[in-house]
Write a protein that holds these residues in place. Structure first.
Motif, mmCIF file in Angstrom:
data_model
loop_
_atom_site.group_PDB
_atom_site.id
_atom_site.type_symbol
_atom_site.label_atom_id
_atom_site.label_comp_id
_atom_site.label_asym_id
_atom_site.label_seq_id
_atom_site.Cartn_x
_atom_site.Cartn_y
_atom_site.Cartn_z
ATOM 1 N N GLU A 1 0.839 -1.199 0.000
ATOM 2 C CA GLU A 1 0.000 0.000 0.000
ATOM 3 C C GLU A 1 0.875 1.250 0.000
ATOM 4 O OE1 GLU A 1 -3.635 1.933 2.656
ATOM 5 O OE2 GLU A 1 -2.080 0.783 3.665
ATOM 6 N N GLY A 2 0.658 2.109 -0.964
ATOM 7 C CA GLY A 2 1.343 3.391 -0.966
ATOM 8 C C GLY A 2 0.825 4.256 0.161
ATOM 9 N N VAL A 3 1.715 4.849 0.924
ATOM 10 C CA VAL A 3 1.329 5.652 2.082
ATOM 11 C C VAL A 3 1.423 7.142 1.782
ATOM 12 C CG1 VAL A 3 1.933 6.233 4.469
ATOM 13 C CG2 VAL A 3 2.020 3.843 3.693
ATOM 14 N N SER A 4 2.562 7.554 1.219
ATOM 15 C CA SER A 4 2.752 8.982 0.974
ATOM 16 C C SER A 4 3.770 9.168 -0.132
ATOM 17 C CB SER A 4 3.234 9.691 2.240
ATOM 18 O OG SER A 4 4.552 9.283 2.569
ATOM 19 N N CYS A 5 3.830 10.403 -0.625
ATOM 20 C CA CYS A 5 4.842 10.758 -1.600
ATOM 21 C C CYS A 5 5.126 12.245 -1.474
ATOM 22 C CB CYS A 5 4.392 10.422 -3.018
ATOM 23 S SG CYS A 5 5.667 10.668 -4.257
ATOM 24 N N ILE A 6 6.390 12.604 -1.625
ATOM 25 C CA ILE A 6 6.788 14.004 -1.650
ATOM 26 C C ILE A 6 7.522 14.234 -2.962
ATOM 27 C CG2 ILE A 6 8.918 13.538 -0.343
ATOM 28 C CD1 ILE A 6 8.509 16.344 0.961
ATOM 29 N N THR A 7 7.165 15.318 -3.644
ATOM 30 C CA THR A 7 7.754 15.575 -4.950
ATOM 31 C C THR A 7 9.193 16.060 -4.831
ATOM 32 O OG1 THR A 7 6.897 17.841 -4.928
ATOM 33 C CG2 THR A 7 5.519 16.152 -5.962
ATOM 34 N N SER A 8 9.908 15.988 -5.918
ATOM 35 C CA SER A 8 11.250 16.550 -5.981
ATOM 36 C C SER A 8 11.200 18.011 -5.543
ATOM 37 C CB SER A 8 11.776 16.445 -7.412
ATOM 38 O OG SER A 8 12.999 17.125 -7.537
ATOM 39 N N GLY A 9 12.091 18.384 -4.662
ATOM 40 C CA GLY A 9 12.074 19.735 -4.122
ATOM 41 C C GLY A 9 11.151 19.913 -2.941
ATOM 42 N N GLY A 10 10.351 18.915 -2.668
ATOM 43 C CA GLY A 10 9.459 18.961 -1.509
ATOM 44 C C GLY A 10 8.279 19.899 -1.659
ATOM 45 N N TYR A 11 7.882 20.194 -2.907
ATOM 46 C CA TYR A 11 6.845 21.207 -3.094
ATOM 47 C C TYR A 11 5.447 20.684 -2.814
ATOM 48 C CZ TYR A 11 10.652 23.746 -5.306
ATOM 49 O OH TYR A 11 11.837 24.380 -5.544
ATOM 50 N N ARG A 12 5.222 19.407 -3.069
ATOM 51 C CA ARG A 12 3.884 18.852 -2.851
ATOM 52 C C ARG A 12 4.002 17.503 -2.172
ATOM 53 N NH1 ARG A 12 -0.428 19.682 -7.585
ATOM 54 N NH2 ARG A 12 -1.717 19.300 -5.755
ATOM 55 N N THR A 13 2.973 17.196 -1.398
ATOM 56 C CA THR A 13 2.903 15.902 -0.734
ATOM 57 C C THR A 13 1.549 15.260 -0.997
ATOM 58 O OG1 THR A 13 2.156 16.974 1.310
ATOM 59 C CG2 THR A 13 4.515 16.536 1.100
#
Length: 119
Positions: A46-58
């Motif tokens: 199960e995918g829990v979370s993701c943060i984009t390159s640069g941390g701009y979106r989660t």
């Protein structure tokens, strides 16, 4: 050697908190989207979370929204998963992984860290 290493797992009572860390060597985490996923015995990954390159979106799966927060520390080349209000159903092995973008295939996966929520 390129490597992702998770840490911070353990045994915690329901309602407690843990902070998982995903540290990298041989690559810069800021160049990638970083996902956390979990696998419990007998259950699908199960995918829990993701943060984009640069941390701009989660992004978060519905079951953890409002309880889990992922963040990027560029200085430490580490991504964190802060887990609050833990529930027994959060029990699983948690993995971090690199990807070209959130929602795309994982490129590299760490060895995982066990999280057990139990009284």
């Amino acid at each position: 050697q390129v490597q992702l290493v998770e840490s911070g797992g353990g045994l915690v009572q329901p309602g407690g908190s843990l902070r998982l860390s995903c540290s990298a060597s041989g690559l810069t985490l800021d160049d990638y989207a970083i996902g956390w996923f979990r696998q419990a015995p007998g259950k699908e990954r199960e995918g829990v979370s993701c943060i984009t390159s640069g941390g701009y979106r989660t992004y978060y799966t519905d079951s953890v929204k409002g309880r889990f927060t992922t963040s990027l520390d560029n200085a430490k080349n580490t991504v964190y998963l802060q887990m609050n209000s833990l529930k027994p159903e959060d029990t699983a092995i948690y993995y971090c992984a690199t990807a070209l973008g959130c929602g795309t295939n994982y490129l590299r996966v760490g060895q995982g860290t066990q999280v057990t929520v139990s009284s």
